[in-house]
Design a protein around this motif. Structure first.
Motif, short mmCIF file in Angstrom:
data_model
loop_
_atom_site.label_atom_id
_atom_site.label_comp_id
_atom_site.label_asym_id
_atom_site.label_seq_id
_atom_site.Cartn_x
_atom_site.Cartn_y
_atom_site.Cartn_z
N THR A 1 0.88 -1.18 0.00
CA THR A 1 0.00 0.00 0.00
C THR A 1 0.91 1.23 0.00
N PRO A 2 0.37 2.39 -0.39
CA PRO A 2 1.23 3.59 -0.43
C PRO A 2 1.91 3.89 0.91
N GLU A 3 1.16 3.82 2.00
CA GLU A 3 1.76 4.17 3.30
C GLU A 3 2.89 3.20 3.65
N GLU A 4 2.62 1.91 3.38
CA GLU A 4 3.61 0.89 3.74
C GLU A 4 4.90 1.05 2.95
N ILE A 5 4.78 1.34 1.65
CA ILE A 5 5.98 1.38 0.82
C ILE A 5 6.81 2.65 1.12
N THR A 6 6.14 3.76 1.44
CA THR A 6 6.90 4.96 1.83
C THR A 6 7.74 4.63 3.06
N ASP A 7 7.08 3.98 4.01
CA ASP A 7 7.76 3.64 5.26
C ASP A 7 8.93 2.67 5.01
N LEU A 8 8.71 1.71 4.11
CA LEU A 8 9.77 0.72 3.82
C LEU A 8 11.01 1.42 3.23
N PHE A 9 10.79 2.31 2.26
CA PHE A 9 11.95 2.99 1.65
C PHE A 9 12.67 3.87 2.67
N ARG A 10 11.90 4.51 3.56
CA ARG A 10 12.55 5.33 4.60
C ARG A 10 13.41 4.44 5.50
N PHE A 11 12.85 3.26 5.83
CA PHE A 11 13.60 2.32 6.67
C PHE A 11 14.89 1.88 5.95
N LEU A 12 14.77 1.52 4.66
CA LEU A 12 15.94 1.00 3.93
C LEU A 12 17.03 2.06 3.82
N ASP A 13 16.60 3.31 3.64
CA ASP A 13 17.58 4.39 3.53
C ASP A 13 18.49 4.43 4.77
N ASP B 1 -1.74 -5.56 -9.08
CA ASP B 1 -2.78 -6.54 -8.72
C ASP B 1 -3.93 -5.93 -7.92
N LEU B 2 -3.64 -4.94 -7.09
CA LEU B 2 -4.71 -4.29 -6.33
C LEU B 2 -4.98 -2.88 -6.88
N GLY B 3 -4.51 -2.63 -8.09
CA GLY B 3 -4.79 -1.33 -8.72
C GLY B 3 -4.01 -0.18 -8.10
N MET B 4 -2.89 -0.48 -7.41
CA MET B 4 -2.18 0.60 -6.70
C MET B 4 -0.76 0.80 -7.20
N ALA B 5 -0.40 0.23 -8.37
CA ALA B 5 1.00 0.28 -8.81
C ALA B 5 1.50 1.72 -8.97
N VAL B 6 0.67 2.58 -9.55
CA VAL B 6 1.13 3.96 -9.77
C VAL B 6 1.21 4.70 -8.43
N ALA B 7 0.16 4.54 -7.61
CA ALA B 7 0.16 5.21 -6.29
C ALA B 7 1.34 4.71 -5.46
N ASN B 8 1.59 3.40 -5.51
CA ASN B 8 2.70 2.85 -4.71
C ASN B 8 4.06 3.35 -5.21
#
Ligand code: KIV
Ligand code: ZN
Length: 526
Positions: free
Chosen positions: A175-187, A205-212
């Protein structure tokens, strides 16, 4: 870095999806369209997957200048060596090495322990660096990988010299919130994170590829992997045109640029649709047929006053030359008057009311009132005489018995002034023969540029006497004198429907050319 790198995977992830496979010459054509679009990286294929794929990567590496040409490889020496050979002719090249890192991939697919996966990353990236300056590493199914292990896997790849670290959402789960958080963590968690570019690769698959993908950017990713028209495994990849136009249109929000020449988007989308015979859905963002079309009266009125009322982007920004006001049964007086004015006719007061009533009747019958029908309506309004238009009355195909002979089409047309006219023509295909016969009678030869057919099933509540009752809708574009004109028709049978759509497109070409010629005469006389 305030620039986002666009990594295009139309020819790899896109091509590997059912219905989108492409021949090597078509892939080369598409790669040239991508280079014209100015993407940063073209992922041209998966060299070890087949000799044809390897050859196609080599053709692109030799024939396409500008972007970095990339090949995908599993984390094995043979795969990397296949990429070395395929990419040899490229001026700028990258190998993209991947291995599954999630528990599911490790246990069910690879049957490897965490340590074995780390070792495979270590040795494959080191081997890749012996042959390439530019190495990308992907942790397949990164989103479902334990965070600590993902950071460890990416750190190993960076330590061995991978300069791009891709974090794919292989199954389109995040989801958008989760992936933002993941990239911040990886940084914060990946060693040498300042020396690498983090990349996002999202499936839809859940219609969120662009938003994510956009959310990943908010978290620090600086490369987006995407595909034209959003093609790719299952529901597809993040659509290139959507992220590029989102970054451009909402520059106020993201403050980030790409190097993409957005005016080439439509051309790339059409090239792909033509190659794969799969046009994007009508309502697809940016490149769908309806993306810049306005038919409802309220919207048309707004757009005529000020386009910004219902348009956040200009069609010309994506290289689309269009008549955005589509005259149909939902259109109002303002739109009719504006389109009439564009044809040189001023419609006001009672004349506008009368023409509007006639226009609605035609719109109810045929859906979209195109230029030829509008010109006929306007002429009828001023002369009070029905205007002559070409109409199909009969088409008959004789198929040859001998394999070497061509089919012959006998076509009969009705014209308001000339009456019934018949002609015959032959061509290698039955449809081409019918089109040639029509062209002979109408006096304009045209080349069919695209043809789309939709099967409209019968309404089960309104059974036809023959038990069928379905219709086909054909939308066609033809090229006449270097310009493209559209036509459409709806009928019970495929053959007459295609021929009627061709007549409509050629009629539009003739009407538009006649209007342009009249304008030139007027200007010369003035
Ligand atoms: O979706 C995915 O994980 C991929 C990788 C090979 C990058 O396409
Ligand atoms: Zn993918």
């Amino acid at each position: 870095m305030s620039r986002i790198l666009i990594f295009d995977t139309t020819l790899r992830d896109g091509e590997q999806a059912p219905g989108f496979s492409m021949q090597p010459d078509a892939k080369l054509r598409m790669a040239r369209a991508l280079a014209a679009l100015r993407v940063d990286v073209i992922e041209a294929g998966f060299a070890a997957s087949s000799p044809a794929d390897a050859q196609s990567i080599m053709d692109i590496a030799a024939g396409v200048d500008g972007p970095i040409i990339c090949a995908l490889a599993r984390a094995t020496r043979p795969d990397i060596l296949a990429s070395v050979t395929a990419l040899a002719p490229a001026a700028r090249k990258r190998v993209h090495v991947f291995i599954g890192t999630s528990p599911l991939h490790r246990e069910a697919k690879l049957r490897m322990s965490r340590d074995q996966v780390l070792q495979a990353i270590r040795s494959s990236i080191a081997f890749a660096r012996d042959h390439f300056d530019d190495v990308e590493f992907s942790a397949e199914d990164a989103i479902r990988t334990e965070r600590d292990f993902l950071a460890e896997a990416l750190s190993v790849a960076a330590a061995e010299g991978a300069s791009t670290l891709n974090v794919p959402d292989t199954v389109g789960y995040t989801t958008p919130e989760e992936i933002t958080d993941l990239f911040r963590f990886l940084d914060g968690a990946v060693d040498r994170s300042d020396d690498v570019i983090f990349s996002t690769h999202c499936h839809d698959d859940l219609g969120m590829a662009v938003a994510n993908s956009l959310a990943a950017i908010r978290g620090g990713a600086r490369q987006i992997e995407c595909a034209v028209n959003g093609i790719g495994e299952r529901a597809g990849n993040c659509a290139l045109e959507d992220v590029v136009m989102a970054l451009r249109t909402r520059h106020d929000f993201y403050g980030l640029d790409t190097n993409v020449d957005s005016t080439r988007i439509m051309a790339a989308s059409r090239t792909l649709a033509q190659i794969t015979n799969a046009p994007p859905p009508r309502n697809k963002a940016i490149v769908g047929a309806n993306a810049f079309a306005h038919e409802s009266g309220i919207h048309q009125h707004g757009v005529l006053q000020n386009r910004a009322t219902y348009e956040i982007m200009k069609p010309e920004d994506i290289g689309l030359v269009t008549e955005s006001i589509v005259l149909g049964k939902h259109s109002g007086r303002h739109a009719l008057a504006a389109r009439a004015r564009a044809l040189g006719v001023v419609l006001e007061g009672e004349a506008l009311d009368r023409t509007f009533v006639a226009f609605k009747l035609v719109a109810d019958e045929v859906g979209i009132v195109d230029t030829a029908k509008l010109a006929a309506l306007l002429a009828e309004a001023s002369t009070h005489r029905p205007q002559a238009m070409w109409k199909l009355t009969k088409v008959d195909i004789r198929s040859p018995v001998s394999a070497n002979a061509w089919p012959v089409a006998r076509v009969e047309l009705d014209h308001g002034e000339r009456g019934r006219v018949t002609d015959i023509a032959s061509a290698p295909g039955a449809l081409d023969a019918a089109f040639a016969a029509v062209s002979q009678m109408m006096g304009t030869s045209a080349r069919v540029d695209s043809l789309e057919m939709q099967y409209i099933a019968a309404d089960p509540d309104q059974p036809a006497p023959d038990g069928q009752g379905a219709n086909v809708l054909v939308e066609m574009t033809v090229e006449v004198g270097g310009e493209i004109y559209a036509g459409r028709a709806r009928a019970r049978d495929i053959l007459p429907c295609c021929v009627s759509a061709y007549i409509d497109a050629v009629s539009n070409a003739q009407a538009i050319q006649a209007i342009a010629a009249a304008r030139v005469r007027q200007e010369q006389a003035a």
